[in-house]
Design a protein around this motif. Sequence first.
Motif, short mmCIF file in Angstrom:
data_model
loop_
_atom_site.label_atom_id
_atom_site.label_comp_id
_atom_site.label_asym_id
_atom_site.label_seq_id
_atom_site.Cartn_x
_atom_site.Cartn_y
_atom_site.Cartn_z
N TYR A 277 0.85 -1.20 0.00
CA TYR A 277 0.00 0.00 0.00
C TYR A 277 0.88 1.24 0.00
O TYR A 277 1.77 1.38 0.84
CB TYR A 277 -0.92 0.01 1.21
CG TYR A 277 -1.96 -1.09 1.17
CD1 TYR A 277 -3.02 -1.03 0.27
CD2 TYR A 277 -1.87 -2.20 2.01
CE1 TYR A 277 -3.97 -2.03 0.22
CE2 TYR A 277 -2.81 -3.22 1.97
CZ TYR A 277 -3.87 -3.13 1.06
OH TYR A 277 -4.80 -4.13 1.01
N ALA B 130 0.89 5.57 -0.25
CA ALA B 130 0.04 6.76 -0.11
C ALA B 130 0.10 7.68 -1.34
O ALA B 130 -0.90 8.27 -1.72
CB ALA B 130 0.46 7.55 1.13
N LEU B 131 1.26 7.79 -1.95
CA LEU B 131 1.39 8.66 -3.12
C LEU B 131 0.85 7.98 -4.37
O LEU B 131 0.47 6.81 -4.33
CB LEU B 131 2.86 9.05 -3.32
CG LEU B 131 3.44 10.01 -2.27
CD1 LEU B 131 4.92 10.20 -2.48
CD2 LEU B 131 2.73 11.36 -2.31
N HIS B 132 0.85 8.71 -5.49
CA HIS B 132 0.29 8.13 -6.71
C HIS B 132 1.31 7.27 -7.46
O HIS B 132 0.98 6.64 -8.45
CB HIS B 132 -0.29 9.22 -7.61
CG HIS B 132 0.70 10.25 -8.06
ND1 HIS B 132 0.76 11.52 -7.52
CD2 HIS B 132 1.68 10.20 -8.98
CE1 HIS B 132 1.73 12.19 -8.10
NE2 HIS B 132 2.32 11.40 -8.99
N GLU C 25 -0.79 -1.16 -4.58
CA GLU C 25 -1.96 -0.28 -4.62
C GLU C 25 -1.53 1.12 -4.19
O GLU C 25 -1.17 1.34 -3.04
CB GLU C 25 -3.06 -0.80 -3.70
CG GLU C 25 -3.67 -2.10 -4.21
CD GLU C 25 -5.02 -2.36 -3.60
OE1 GLU C 25 -5.70 -1.40 -3.17
OE2 GLU C 25 -5.39 -3.55 -3.55
N ASN D 231 -2.27 5.43 -3.86
CA ASN D 231 -3.36 6.27 -3.34
C ASN D 231 -4.05 5.67 -2.13
O ASN D 231 -5.24 5.87 -1.92
CB ASN D 231 -4.41 6.55 -4.42
CG ASN D 231 -3.87 7.39 -5.56
OD1 ASN D 231 -3.17 8.37 -5.34
ND2 ASN D 231 -4.17 7.00 -6.79
N VAL D 232 -3.33 4.89 -1.34
CA VAL D 232 -3.92 4.33 -0.12
C VAL D 232 -3.08 4.79 1.07
O VAL D 232 -1.90 4.48 1.17
CB VAL D 232 -3.96 2.78 -0.16
CG1 VAL D 232 -4.54 2.24 1.15
CG2 VAL D 232 -4.78 2.29 -1.34
N VAL D 233 -3.71 5.58 1.95
CA VAL D 233 -3.03 6.05 3.15
C VAL D 233 -3.48 5.17 4.31
O VAL D 233 -4.65 5.22 4.70
CB VAL D 233 -3.40 7.53 3.45
CG1 VAL D 233 -2.60 8.04 4.65
CG2 VAL D 233 -3.16 8.40 2.24
N LYS E 252 -5.87 6.15 7.26
CA LYS E 252 -6.94 7.01 6.74
C LYS E 252 -7.84 6.23 5.78
O LYS E 252 -9.02 6.07 6.04
CB LYS E 252 -6.33 8.21 5.99
CG LYS E 252 -5.50 9.14 6.86
CD LYS E 252 -6.38 10.12 7.60
CE LYS E 252 -5.56 11.09 8.41
NZ LYS E 252 -6.38 11.91 9.29
N THR E 253 -7.27 5.78 4.65
CA THR E 253 -8.07 5.06 3.65
C THR E 253 -8.42 3.66 4.17
O THR E 253 -9.52 3.16 3.99
CB THR E 253 -7.28 4.94 2.32
OG1 THR E 253 -6.66 6.18 2.03
CG2 THR E 253 -8.20 4.55 1.18
N ILE E 254 -7.43 3.03 4.80
CA ILE E 254 -7.62 1.71 5.42
C ILE E 254 -6.99 1.81 6.81
O ILE E 254 -5.93 2.41 6.97
CB ILE E 254 -6.92 0.61 4.60
CG1 ILE E 254 -7.50 0.52 3.19
CG2 ILE E 254 -7.03 -0.76 5.30
CD1 ILE E 254 -6.80 -0.51 2.30
N GLY F 238 9.54 10.57 6.65
CA GLY F 238 9.33 11.56 5.58
C GLY F 238 8.81 12.90 6.04
O GLY F 238 8.48 13.75 5.22
N VAL G 97 1.05 10.19 10.55
CA VAL G 97 -0.29 9.87 10.05
C VAL G 97 -0.73 8.46 10.44
O VAL G 97 -1.81 8.26 10.97
CB VAL G 97 -0.39 10.08 8.52
CG1 VAL G 97 -1.72 9.56 7.98
CG2 VAL G 97 -0.25 11.56 8.19
#
Lengths: 278, 471
Positions: B172, B174-176, B211, B213-215, B218-220, B239, B401
């Motif tokens: 997973y 977070a960035l694109h 995958e 775009n998954v934070v 937050k997203t999961i 980071g 995060v």
Amino acid sequence: MFKIIKRKELAPTEFDILVDAPRIAKKAQPGQFVILRIDEAGERIPLTIVDTDAEKGWVRLIFQVIGKSTAQLATVMEGDALIDLVGPLGKPTEIKNYGTVLLVGGGVGIAALFPIVKGLKEAGNRVLTILGAKTSELLILRDECADYSDELILMTDDGSLGEKGLVTKAMEDVFQREDIAFTWAIGPSIMMKFATMTADKYNVPIYVSLNPIMIDGTGMCGGCRVTISNTIKFACVDGPEFLGEEVDWDEFINRMQQYRGEETQSNERYEEQVKQNG
Amino acid sequence: MAKVKRSYTQTPMREQEAAVRCHNFDEVAFGYNMEEGQLEASRCLQCKNAPCIENCPVMIDIPGFIKAIEDGDMPKAHEVLSKYTNLPAICGRVCPQEKQCEMVCRLGRSKKFEPVAIGKLERLVADWALEQPIEYKEVTGNKGRVAVIGSGPSGLTTAGDLAKLGYEVIIYEALHAPGGVLTYGIPEFRLPKRIVNKEIERIVAQGVTIETNVVIGKTITMEEIMEEFDACYLSVGAGAPNFMGIPGTSLNGVYSSSEYLTRINLMHGYEFPKYDTPVQRSKNVVVIGGGNVAMDAARSAKRLGADNVSVIYRRSLEELPARIEEYHHSVEEGIEYHWLTNPIEYISDDKGTLTAVKCVKMELGEPDESGRRRPVVIPDSEFIIEADTAIEAIGQGANKVLLDTFPELGTNKWGYVEADPETAATTIPGVFAGGDIVTGAATVILAMGAGKIAAREIDQYIQKVRQEMPV
């Protein structure tokens, strides 16, 4: 890829889209936002989540055309897809029963205010809402806000709907007659600054939702840093909501201007391309 | 054929002329061709107890792959490398070999000789391999499912190793785009994104799913991850940028190196307006810090067309943490250095735009805990450097995060995840962690080393849990 399942023009420069994003729809809470990218050459832009349907798996976004990326986003039609959408980002609004609350939205900021209006009403608050815009056609989500407000006050700069004048004037009227536990203001930075000054005058605590320039939106660059009570905070992870009285407004407003030249250049180039391609 | 006499010096690597390369983002070093590679490989003494292996964080059989190059057997050389590393094209380029394998090379220990150019040879084999067709592996996933959080070098390594062992692995990100610091941090001229993407493709071909775009948090949520997977590996890196917090930090023109480099590398800011994300085009740039990130930021600023770029560092050249090769490259490209200098204030015009950096001179005092002499301010030594852009490259910390939403996980006083360096195990069974989120900002190869340990331990953990499960 994130498919646009519905698209509606709210006003000549304001658009309302439903994007297929089941994971985000399941998790989003009022006050949170997403970052999207239209295509491979695109920039990452933040937009507040206006509404969600966890069952159907969509998130609703409303945007105003203000530059290249939003102009391009306005051309993305139903059935098309965005290359990237990430979220929900940021801290949710602290939704609870405060008593009587005042919610103030300006321009396209009304879109970001709406989920908070809804959330606070559902949490049992007595909700008073002031919406302001330049003209009546930009007073978006009037009916939706009315559904979740005990009182709805409309203000326009030109007097084309509701009362003529600024939202701060309506705020003064409310503060004089009501005992307000908490206020929220979301809109252009200058409006949020003056809303803060107004609330301060009546000693009412006020939350604002800051919309600085963002890149990743996950706390790894500090591009969105703001000074809150003399401390550096990152709006994307520490916010976007902060107490208005703690915000260094002049610095915040100044940082929004950083890429003015580049933004104009990019927009002019895009308009030229659109003209050439018909 | 009689062997030619062993050369004292390393076979030089061809590179772009400094005057040319400081105007483009193309890779500086061209890499060896086969002939150069074989010549360099022939310098290796083929030591029996090779110290270079011991000093490589992933313990590559260095004499083994070098012998294969000398023999002209590239498939063999690649086979040897692949046993130990999943990212050889990247490590061959960005590892600080002078502080690792090459530092202990027996040839280099003798006075006359330079060590074997191990990194350059690794790069030769890896670049050759990237041109070969990819073989995709069927994933069965019956050994178990593992989630890897973060697609930087540590996560990619763990994922690659676990996939080879027969696990279903989902990364997973977070960035694109995947790659972590390889993608957003290290610039194109040192590490072309084409190479990073190809190397990641090879890992995906092993059966790894990425995958974007998954934070996580937050997203999961972590709860969901722990429910759905047999184990997970946290490799989210360090980071979150630090700011010195001196007056004027929020002026327009002041950047964190993370923002500056992300705009350039991830968002292609150097190709604005073809790409939408702008990055400031500056006249006078001041970079604060002395690590590789500072070098990268300074050299990027030069390539964006700045007239003057200076690096200010509070210690001296001797203590510079950056790779010496990068320092030399930067000097060739016209980057200036202010040693023993520290900024104390950013100065602006009346519009809130940066115009200068106020600095003080330092001198070195007594050694601190790290053994380096502590810089001390020289009184009345203030001076001003004109600047329209200042970039702080003073290090990064743990990103909160994920950790904020997972308070059960033990962290240390610096906010990094508590994990056993021998086993990558955290305070929670089934949750492993490694790389910068455990050690703080370190190197690509150390993150990979941690990833290798984690893969081995995750495998053992899952097998043990499965054996203990009632049938």
